[in-house]
Design a protein around this motif. Structure first.
Motif, PDB file in Angstrom:
ATOM      1  N   LEU A 145      47.673  23.661  25.535  1.00 45.91           N
ATOM      2  CA  LEU A 145      46.385  24.196  25.945  1.00 45.91           C
ATOM      3  C   LEU A 145      45.513  24.400  24.702  1.00 45.91           C
ATOM      4  CD1 LEU A 145      47.322  26.787  28.728  1.00 45.91           C
ATOM      5  CD2 LEU A 145      46.994  24.317  28.882  1.00 45.91           C
ATOM      6  N   PRO A 146      44.195  24.532  24.878  1.00 51.87           N
ATOM      7  CA  PRO A 146      43.307  24.689  23.710  1.00 51.87           C
ATOM      8  C   PRO A 146      43.705  25.870  22.837  1.00 51.87           C
ATOM      9  CG  PRO A 146      42.030  24.285  25.704  1.00 51.87           C
ATOM     10  CD  PRO A 146      43.443  24.492  26.146  1.00 51.87           C
ATOM     11  N   ILE A 147      43.491  25.730  21.531  1.00 54.71           N
ATOM     12  CA  ILE A 147      43.806  26.807  20.588  1.00 54.71           C
ATOM     13  C   ILE A 147      42.799  27.947  20.707  1.00 54.71           C
ATOM     14  CG2 ILE A 147      43.960  27.400  18.136  1.00 54.71           C
ATOM     15  CD1 ILE A 147      45.064  24.614  17.622  1.00 54.71           C
ATOM     16  N   ASP A 148      41.519  27.589  20.889  1.00 55.89           N
ATOM     17  CA  ASP A 148      40.486  28.618  21.029  1.00 55.89           C
ATOM     18  C   ASP A 148      40.778  29.515  22.225  1.00 55.89           C
ATOM     19  OD1 ASP A 148      37.559  29.585  20.465  1.00 55.89           O
ATOM     20  OD2 ASP A 148      37.624  29.129  22.618  1.00 55.89           O
ATOM     21  N   GLY A 149      40.759  30.831  22.004  1.00 55.66           N
ATOM     22  CA  GLY A 149      41.137  31.775  23.049  1.00 55.66           C
ATOM     23  C   GLY A 149      40.331  31.639  24.322  1.00 55.66           C
ATOM     24  N   GLY A 150      39.010  31.550  24.183  1.00 52.47           N
ATOM     25  CA  GLY A 150      38.156  31.441  25.369  1.00 52.47           C
ATOM     26  C   GLY A 150      38.405  30.165  26.138  1.00 52.47           C
ATOM     27  N   GLU A 151      38.544  29.060  25.408  1.00 52.13           N
ATOM     28  CA  GLU A 151      38.800  27.780  26.065  1.00 52.13           C
ATOM     29  C   GLU A 151      40.171  27.756  26.718  1.00 52.13           C
ATOM     30  OE1 GLU A 151      36.713  25.201  26.548  1.00 52.13           O
ATOM     31  OE2 GLU A 151      35.232  26.593  25.739  1.00 52.13           O
ATOM     32  N   ARG A 152      41.143  28.391  26.085  1.00 52.17           N
ATOM     33  CA  ARG A 152      42.494  28.422  26.647  1.00 52.17           C
ATOM     34  C   ARG A 152      42.508  29.187  27.970  1.00 52.17           C
ATOM     35  NH1 ARG A 152      44.902  29.746  22.397  1.00 52.17           N
ATOM     36  NH2 ARG A 152      45.060  31.999  22.695  1.00 52.17           N
ATOM     37  N   ILE A 153      41.802  30.311  28.022  1.00 51.90           N
ATOM     38  CA  ILE A 153      41.748  31.104  29.251  1.00 51.90           C
ATOM     39  C   ILE A 153      41.056  30.313  30.369  1.00 51.90           C
ATOM     40  CG2 ILE A 153      40.747  33.169  30.305  1.00 51.90           C
ATOM     41  CD1 ILE A 153      41.209  34.502  27.501  1.00 51.90           C
ATOM     42  N   LYS A 154      39.982  29.598  30.018  1.00 54.30           N
ATOM     43  CA  LYS A 154      39.303  28.751  31.011  1.00 54.30           C
ATOM     44  C   LYS A 154      40.259  27.698  31.555  1.00 54.30           C
ATOM     45  CE  LYS A 154      34.597  29.060  29.149  1.00 54.30           C
ATOM     46  NZ  LYS A 154      33.508  28.298  28.481  1.00 54.30           N
ATOM     47  N   MET A 155      41.045  27.104  30.647  1.00 57.76           N
ATOM     48  CA  MET A 155      41.987  26.070  31.069  1.00 57.76           C
ATOM     49  C   MET A 155      43.077  26.658  31.951  1.00 57.76           C
ATOM     50  SD  MET A 155      42.559  22.848  30.898  1.00 57.76           S
ATOM     51  CE  MET A 155      43.839  21.586  30.973  1.00 57.76           C
ATOM     52  N   LEU A 156      43.559  27.841  31.602  1.00 54.20           N
ATOM     53  CA  LEU A 156      44.571  28.499  32.430  1.00 54.20           C
ATOM     54  C   LEU A 156      44.074  28.690  33.855  1.00 54.20           C
ATOM     55  CD1 LEU A 156      46.245  31.363  30.333  1.00 54.20           C
ATOM     56  CD2 LEU A 156      47.393  29.470  31.514  1.00 54.20           C
ATOM     57  N   LYS A 157      42.857  29.173  33.974  1.00 58.08           N
ATOM     58  CA  LYS A 157      42.294  29.404  35.298  1.00 58.08           C
ATOM     59  C   LYS A 157      42.102  28.083  36.046  1.00 58.08           C
ATOM     60  CE  LYS A 157      40.026  33.805  34.236  1.00 58.08           C
ATOM     61  NZ  LYS A 157      40.818  34.579  35.206  1.00 58.08           N
ATOM     62  N   GLN A 188      48.040  38.125  31.979  1.00 56.28           N
ATOM     63  CA  GLN A 188      46.776  38.862  32.000  1.00 56.28           C
ATOM     64  C   GLN A 188      45.718  38.192  32.858  1.00 56.28           C
ATOM     65  OE1 GLN A 188      45.141  39.537  28.100  1.00 56.28           O
ATOM     66  NE2 GLN A 188      43.288  40.535  28.873  1.00 56.28           N
ATOM     67  N   HIS A 189      45.703  36.859  32.871  1.00 56.37           N
ATOM     68  CA  HIS A 189      44.572  36.162  33.486  1.00 56.37           C
ATOM     69  C   HIS A 189      44.900  35.420  34.780  1.00 56.37           C
ATOM     70  CE1 HIS A 189      41.993  37.064  30.086  1.00 56.37           C
ATOM     71  NE2 HIS A 189      42.977  36.711  29.279  1.00 56.37           N
ATOM     72  N   CYS A 190      46.170  35.220  35.104  1.00 57.04           N
ATOM     73  CA  CYS A 190      46.515  34.547  36.365  1.00 57.04           C
ATOM     74  C   CYS A 190      46.744  35.569  37.470  1.00 57.04           C
ATOM     75  CB  CYS A 190      47.763  33.685  36.173  1.00 57.04           C
ATOM     76  SG  CYS A 190      47.482  32.203  35.178  1.00 57.04           S
ATOM     77  N   ARG A 191      46.678  35.112  38.712  1.00 57.15           N
ATOM     78  CA  ARG A 191      46.836  35.999  39.864  1.00 57.15           C
ATOM     79  C   ARG A 191      48.243  36.591  39.899  1.00 57.15           C
ATOM     80  NH1 ARG A 191      44.373  31.881  44.499  1.00 57.15           N
ATOM     81  NH2 ARG A 191      42.939  30.804  43.079  1.00 57.15           N
ATOM     82  N   ALA A 192      48.347  37.794  40.404  1.00 60.07           N
ATOM     83  CA  ALA A 192      49.635  38.498  40.446  1.00 60.07           C
ATOM     84  C   ALA A 192      50.667  37.732  41.258  1.00 60.07           C
ATOM     85  CB  ALA A 192      49.442  39.904  41.016  1.00 60.07           C
ATOM     86  N   GLU A 193      50.209  37.026  42.302  1.00 61.60           N
ATOM     87  CA  GLU A 193      51.140  36.333  43.193  1.00 61.60           C
ATOM     88  C   GLU A 193      51.468  34.910  42.735  1.00 61.60           C
ATOM     89  OE1 GLU A 193      46.978  35.667  44.967  1.00 61.60           O
ATOM     90  OE2 GLU A 193      48.059  37.229  43.861  1.00 61.60           O
ATOM     91  N   THR A 194      50.750  34.405  41.753  1.00 64.75           N
ATOM     92  CA  THR A 194      51.033  33.060  41.241  1.00 64.75           C
ATOM     93  C   THR A 194      52.457  33.013  40.677  1.00 64.75           C
ATOM     94  OG1 THR A 194      48.731  32.531  40.732  1.00 64.75           O
ATOM     95  CG2 THR A 194      50.405  31.369  39.462  1.00 64.75           C
TER      96      THR A 194
END
Length: 235
Positions: A145-157, A188-194
């Motif tokens: 996944l991207p190294i940049d924190g913001g981009e990584r979180i976007k990719m996770l979602k 932290q960023h994915c749904r609890a049920e995922t």
């Protein structure tokens, strides 16, 4: 004259004994080759000695292929095949050309109609899917996944949404010393049920492959420091 081939030679995923994960056929092929394209010459030499203790390492030719290699030089690595001698590609771990620079060599070989022969061996990605309990008919591997924190979180979602909208298993990996940070971001960023599967040191003695909902992983992550890990998420 016997056809010269490009062999894709899987290696062990850790300190697992060669005879536990690789068939005898592979060893016979390896023992007959004199040219190898490798990520790291030192580890490749060690792997070859594990395959065949009688092999004369100093008589072999190694071509190094990694992030430092000038891509303009890669075609020359296939010169032995052009003159009738087979060549093997060895990955640092697992199967060549899967999340591996060996894919560049294979592309050139296919373009020149050189026969490419993939040998049987362990793939951490496929073995992780097998043991996760997730959809094995539709899955996507995203590499790092991207190294940049913001981009990584976007990719996770984004990949989490694909798991739900496409009923598709999502796989990705991280540099081993950053495993914990990535795992914490998933929690932290994915749904609890995922559903999250953490698959570490696959095929090794301390293999760990566990699937739980994200919420069940909170405050309960295993030690992942410097351990090769595949992360999988699913709905």
């Amino acid at each position: 004259m016997k056809e010269a081939l490009l062999y894709l030679i899987p290696t062990t995923l850790g300190s697992t004994p060669v005879d536990r994960v690789l068939p005898a056929h592979n060893i016979r092929i390896v023992s007959g080759l004199r040219h190898f394209i490798v990520e790291n010459i030192r580890t490749a030499r060690r792997f070859l000695k594990q395959c065949d203790t009688k092999i004369d390492i100093d008589s072999l030719t190694f071509y190094e292929l990694n992030e430092h290699t000038d891509r303009h030089h890669i075609s020359a690595y296939l010169e032995p095949i052009r003159r009738g001698e087979s060549v093997g590609i060895i990955s640092e771990a697992g199967c060549p050309a899967i999340a591996d620079p060996g894919a560049d060599v294979v592309a050139i070989a296919q373009g020149e109609k050189i026969k490419v022969v993939p040998l049987v061996g362990p793939s951490s990605l496929l073995m992780a899917v097998m043991a996760s309990g997730f959809n094995g008919q539709s899955f996507a591997f995203h590499g790092y996944l991207p190294i940049d924190g913001g981009e990584r979180i976007k990719m996770l979602k984004r990949v989490e949404n694909r798991a739900y909208s496409e009923n598709q298993t999502q796989l990705f990996i991280e540099t081993p010393y950053r495993n914990r940070k990535l795992a914490e971001e998933i929690l932290q960023h994915c749904r609890a049920e995922t559903l999250l599967c953490i698959a570490m040191n696959i095929s090794c003695e301390d293999e760990y492959i566990v699937t739980k909902p994200v919420k069940a992983w909170r405050d309960n992550l295993p030690d992942m420091h410097k351990k090769p890990t595949v992360f999988l998420i699913y709905r």
